[in-house]
Scaffold this active site. Structure first.
Site, PDB file in Angstrom:
ATOM      1  N   ARG A 140      -0.148  17.291   3.333  1.00  0.00           N
ATOM      2  CA  ARG A 140      -0.414  15.850   2.722  1.00  0.00           C
ATOM      3  C   ARG A 140      -2.084  15.959   2.559  1.00  0.00           C
ATOM      4  NH1 ARG A 140       3.055  13.596   6.859  1.00  0.00           N
ATOM      5  NH2 ARG A 140       4.841  12.589   6.095  1.00  0.00           N
TER       6      ARG A 140
ATOM      7  N   HIS B 106      -0.517  15.396  -4.334  1.00  0.00           N
ATOM      8  CA  HIS B 106       0.732  15.028  -3.879  1.00  0.00           C
ATOM      9  C   HIS B 106       1.803  15.655  -4.734  1.00  0.00           C
ATOM     10  CE1 HIS B 106       2.949  12.610  -1.008  1.00  0.00           C
ATOM     11  NE2 HIS B 106       3.676  12.245  -1.941  1.00  0.00           N
TER      12      HIS B 106
ATOM     13  N   HIS C 186       8.951  14.083   7.570  1.00  0.00           N
ATOM     14  CA  HIS C 186       9.684  13.180   7.118  1.00  0.00           C
ATOM     15  C   HIS C 186      10.518  12.280   8.250  1.00  0.00           C
ATOM     16  CE1 HIS C 186       9.684  14.066   2.567  1.00  0.00           C
ATOM     17  NE2 HIS C 186       8.627  13.563   2.882  1.00  0.00           N
TER      18      HIS C 186
ATOM     19  N   LYS D 144       1.776  11.259   9.705  1.00  0.00           N
ATOM     20  CA  LYS D 144       2.111   9.908   9.447  1.00  0.00           C
ATOM     21  C   LYS D 144       2.861   9.582  10.913  1.00  0.00           C
ATOM     22  CE  LYS D 144       2.660   8.200   4.980  1.00  0.00           C
ATOM     23  NZ  LYS D 144       3.772   7.875   3.863  1.00  0.00           N
TER      24      LYS D 144
ATOM     25  N   ARG E 259       2.603  18.843  -3.256  1.00  0.00           N
ATOM     26  CA  ARG E 259       3.544  18.780  -2.124  1.00  0.00           C
ATOM     27  C   ARG E 259       4.813  18.729  -2.672  1.00  0.00           C
ATOM     28  NH1 ARG E 259       3.959  16.558   3.341  1.00  0.00           N
ATOM     29  NH2 ARG E 259       5.380  14.899   3.363  1.00  0.00           N
TER      30      ARG E 259
ATOM     31  N   TYR F 120      14.103  15.027  -3.114  1.00  0.00           N
ATOM     32  CA  TYR F 120      13.846  16.398  -3.616  1.00  0.00           C
ATOM     33  C   TYR F 120      15.260  17.151  -4.241  1.00  0.00           C
ATOM     34  CZ  TYR F 120       9.565  15.408  -1.911  1.00  0.00           C
ATOM     35  OH  TYR F 120       8.101  14.986  -1.681  1.00  0.00           O
TER      36      TYR F 120
END
Length: 307
Positions: free
Chosen positions: A151, A240, A266, A175, A243, A275
């Site tokens: 990120r 992003h 995630h 995150k 990514r 994706y």
């Protein structure tokens, strides 16, 4: 949190939005209106609102058109995602907001040709008689974005010694304070080592800038400038998007979805599944060539043999 703090957070978010998405003035005005309106409803406590407060806010939208409520909810979700990314909140309460539509838009991606042109531009810069240090920095940034799926915030805030030439992985706290193991390619480690030679020895950051590290906004500007040199429109490229390209191209190459979830950090596999928007023809070919039944010859009906 005081109303003034809300205002500062909203301004900071809008600044990032302009740099990341190249948002038009009207778009920024709409976001500002929705966020300041929500802050007013919550008496200046938007920045630290909890789920219960957001539920009360959503109830106040009951008489609004469905599209208007969806727009307001989307603005707030993006705002809280930004706060979490920047470490300004340890949680994201936006799950309490309504989702009028469960369909998620597909992420913007780069083609393999786009990526090749990007790396061709970097190679050309480094092949000059006297490359400048910022050319080496650019190479390291792109190798880590596209090669490891970091990120933007994770990338710019890397400690100076986070990546070692003899260690093919990096442990990141991303995150939600979740730790994950990120593989670092040989190319990326080589690019980082070449850039690190220009980093002041007393810098705590791998990508220093002034008294701190490179900002996310400056990173967006750098990536967009590189994209322009590679012939990629600015609205199609950002950190992003690189990514996204990392994830999509790995899946196209046969990567396991669970492994990709771990690499991207995630919490929910459903986030990673976005994706899987790969070409349907490739999926059919994959089933025909890789499925266990592909090696089993179909049974011939006896009646057909006797006919």
């Amino acid at each position: 949190m005081a109303a003034g703090q809300d205002s500062a957070l909203i301004d900071r978010f809008l600044e990032m939005l302009a740099a990341e998405a190249g948002a038009a003035r009207n778009t920024l005005t709409a976001y500002a209106t929705d966020l300041r309106g929500a802050s007013g409803f919550l008496h200046g406590r938007l920045g630290d609102a909890d789920a219960a407060a957001l539920e009360r806010l959503a109830e106040s939208w009951m008489q609004l058109a469905r599209s208007t409520a969806a727009r307001k909810a989307a603005a707030l979700r993006r705002f809280y995602g930004f706060l979490a990314d920047e470490g300004l909140r340890g949680d994201d309460p936006s799950g309490a907001l309504p989702r009028p539509s469960t369909q998620r838009s597909l992420p913007r991606i780069l083609t393999h040709g786009d990526v090749e042109r990007i790396f061709d531009e970097i190679a050309a810069a480094l092949a000059r008689a006297n490359p400048v240090p910022l050319d080496y920095r650019l190479a390291a940034l792109i190798e880590l974005l596209y090669g490891s799926g970091l990120r933007a915030t994770e990338l710019v805030s890397l400690p100076r010694k986070a990546i070692s030439p003899d260690r093919p992985f990096l442990i990141l706290r991303g995150k939600g304070e979740r730790e994950r193991l990120v593989p670092i390619s040989d190319r990326a480690r080589r690019a980082v080592a070449e850039w690190a030679a220009f980093v002041p020895v007393d810098s705590p950051w791998l990508f220093p800038s002034g008294k701190s590290h490179l900002s996310r906004i400056r990173l967006y500007q750098i990536i967009r400038a590189l994209g322009a040199r590679a012939g990629i429109p600015p609205e199609r490229i950002s950190p992003h998007v690189l990514r996204h390209a990392f994830a999509t191209h790995l899946l196209e190459g046969g990567a396991d979805l669970r492994a990709l979830q771990a690499m991207l950090g995630h919490a929910d596999i459903a986030t990673t599944q976005i994706y899987t928007h790969v070409d349907s023809k490739r999926l059919v070919e994959l089933v025909n060539s890789r499925h266990p039944l592909a090696d089993i010859k179909p049974r011939v009906d006896d009646s057909e043999t006797r006919a």
